[in-house]
Design a protein around this motif. Structure first.
Motif, PDB file in Angstrom:
ATOM      1  N   ASP A 143       0.829  -1.210   0.000  1.00  0.00           N
ATOM      2  CA  ASP A 143       0.000   0.000   0.000  1.00  0.00           C
ATOM      3  C   ASP A 143       0.863   1.258   0.000  1.00  0.00           C
ATOM      4  OD1 ASP A 143      -2.628   1.399   0.352  1.00  0.00           O
ATOM      5  OD2 ASP A 143      -1.658   2.014   2.214  1.00  0.00           O
ATOM      6  N   ALA A 161       2.409   1.778  -3.340  1.00  0.00           N
ATOM      7  CA  ALA A 161       1.441   2.328  -4.280  1.00  0.00           C
ATOM      8  C   ALA A 161       1.234   3.825  -4.072  1.00  0.00           C
ATOM      9  CB  ALA A 161       0.102   1.597  -4.132  1.00  0.00           C
ATOM     10  N   ARG A 162       1.609   4.323  -2.904  1.00  0.00           N
ATOM     11  CA  ARG A 162       1.536   5.756  -2.604  1.00  0.00           C
ATOM     12  C   ARG A 162       2.868   6.450  -2.882  1.00  0.00           C
ATOM     13  NH1 ARG A 162      -2.945   6.677   1.178  1.00  0.00           N
ATOM     14  NH2 ARG A 162      -3.928   4.662   1.650  1.00  0.00           N
TER      15      ARG A 162
END
Length: 379
Positions: free
Chosen positions: A334, A337-338
């Motif tokens: 996550d 992905a940022r």
């Protein structure tokens, strides 16, 4: 007790050590790495007063030495510009401090530069450290900068990328067959040799006074306040205990009105402190089940400062949180992905709060180490 003379022959001007358990005082120029009476970790007899916000605004030092009043020794010539890492929003009320953007790619630089500066001042024959990777890398780098011979003890299962980095800084590697605890025992045995400075990020309190600058930076960047919650990964507890030191200093100086809650995050696979917390104990339980974990940096079965860690969390009104291996993997992906590639230990705090565990509290999590050090937490 072994003591040394500083290279310039002048009084060292450093604070004495104090044992938090039995009150034993140890001279400031000693190479003893633990209390000579109980063999526990030492603290410093040091209660600094932080500079107010308006005094900091005119300073041009862009490293943790910006907070010189709060550090137990003068700014060294060996600084690599450590500290002053960015604070960015993640989601909702949660922000992240990017401590993986340090010279050696982990938050351990905050404490390592202070230890290396102390060692250089004392002039030992050699420096040794033990680590699962990041602390050893940081000590190796700053010893290289200070031109001090350094040996780092590491467990056999340490990430090859971390071993490569330690060796690249010129440190001698001692690979120990066994876990993190066996590695610490081997280093402690060597630390008793005459003329040896044990750059222990666990036992030496100078390291904690380096890590506390994490919170001083937050306080400055947030305009003289702190968030509702500080969420910190905990193995040996060096960042959490440093944070607690800084909060006490800021509160004692009247620079904050309200203190944040401290939340300590452990891997569910190795969670001796969380188990003690759930049992209402003041110290570690006799035995806690352990299993392999991606979060190698916090996989510490018996942290020497356990009592202090438990007390700091209780006094803050916080708690212990644990995360599973699946949560660690999901959190790492996550964050990637940022746009943030963080090592598996360093994502533990985001894994603990990304589902809204702390509600609407304003929260800061540290991203402690770069993903390039370990790769993805898979398999």
């Amino acid at each position: 007790m072994t003591s040394v003379t500083t290279p310039d022959g002048l009084p060292d001007g450093l604070p004495d050590y104090l044992c938090p358990t039995d009150g034993t005082r140890v001279a400031s120029d000693s190479l003893d790495w633990s209390c000579p009476t109980c063999r526990g970790p030492l603290d410093l007899d040091f209660s600094p007063t932080p500079a107010p916000l308006d005094a900091l605004s005119g300073r041009h030092v862009n490293s943790l030495w910006r907070y010189a009043e709060c550090l137990p020794l003068p700014a060294p010539a060996i600084s690599l510009g450590e500290g002053r890492t960015p604070l960015v929003e993640l989601a909702g009320t949660v922000s992240a401090k990017l401590d993986f953007l340090m010279p050696t790619l982990s938050f351990k630089d905050r404490g390592a530069v202070v230890l290396a500066a102390l060692a250089r001042r004392l002039g030992p024959d050699r420096v040794i450290a033990d680590s699962s990777g990041n602390a050893g890398t940081a000590v190796a780098a700053y010893c290289a900068r200070a031109q001090l011979p350094c040996t780092v003890y590491v467990p056999a299962r340490t990430s090859p990328k971390k071993l490569e980095q330690i060796g690249a800084h010129g440190a001698r590697l001692e690979v120990v067959d066994g876990d993190r605890e066996a590695t610490a025992r081997a280093a402690r045995a060597a630390a008793d040799d005459p003329g040896t400075f044990y750059a222990s990020h666990v036992h030496n309190p100078y390291f904690l006074h380096g890590t506390k600058t994490y919170v001083h930076e937050l306080w400055e960047d947030l305009g003289g306040r702190l968030p509702d919650a500080l969420v910190v990964p905990v193995g040996n507890g060096t960042l959490l205990l440093g944070a607690a030191l800084a909060v006490r200093e800021l509160r004692a100086a009247g620079l904050i009105e309200r203190t944040p809650e401290l939340y300590a995050v452990q891997s569910a696979a190795v969670a001796p402190l969380a188990a003690a917390w759930r049992a209402g104990a003041d110290d570690l339980l006799a035995e806690t089940p352990m299993a392999p974990t991606f979060a190698e940096g916090i996989a510490i079965p018996r942290p020497p400062r356990a009592r202090q860690i438990l007390q700091a969390v209780r006094e803050s009104g916080g708690a212990f949180l644990t995360v599973t291996e699946d949560q660690i993997t999901a959190a790492q992906l996550d964050l990637a992905a940022r746009g943030l590639y963080v090592e598996s230990t360093g994502v533990a705090c985001w894994a603990a709060v990304r589902d809204g565990t702390l509600g609407e509290r304003t929260t800061v999590v540290p991203l402690c180490g770069a993903g390039a050090k370990t790769g993805l937490a898979t398999g």
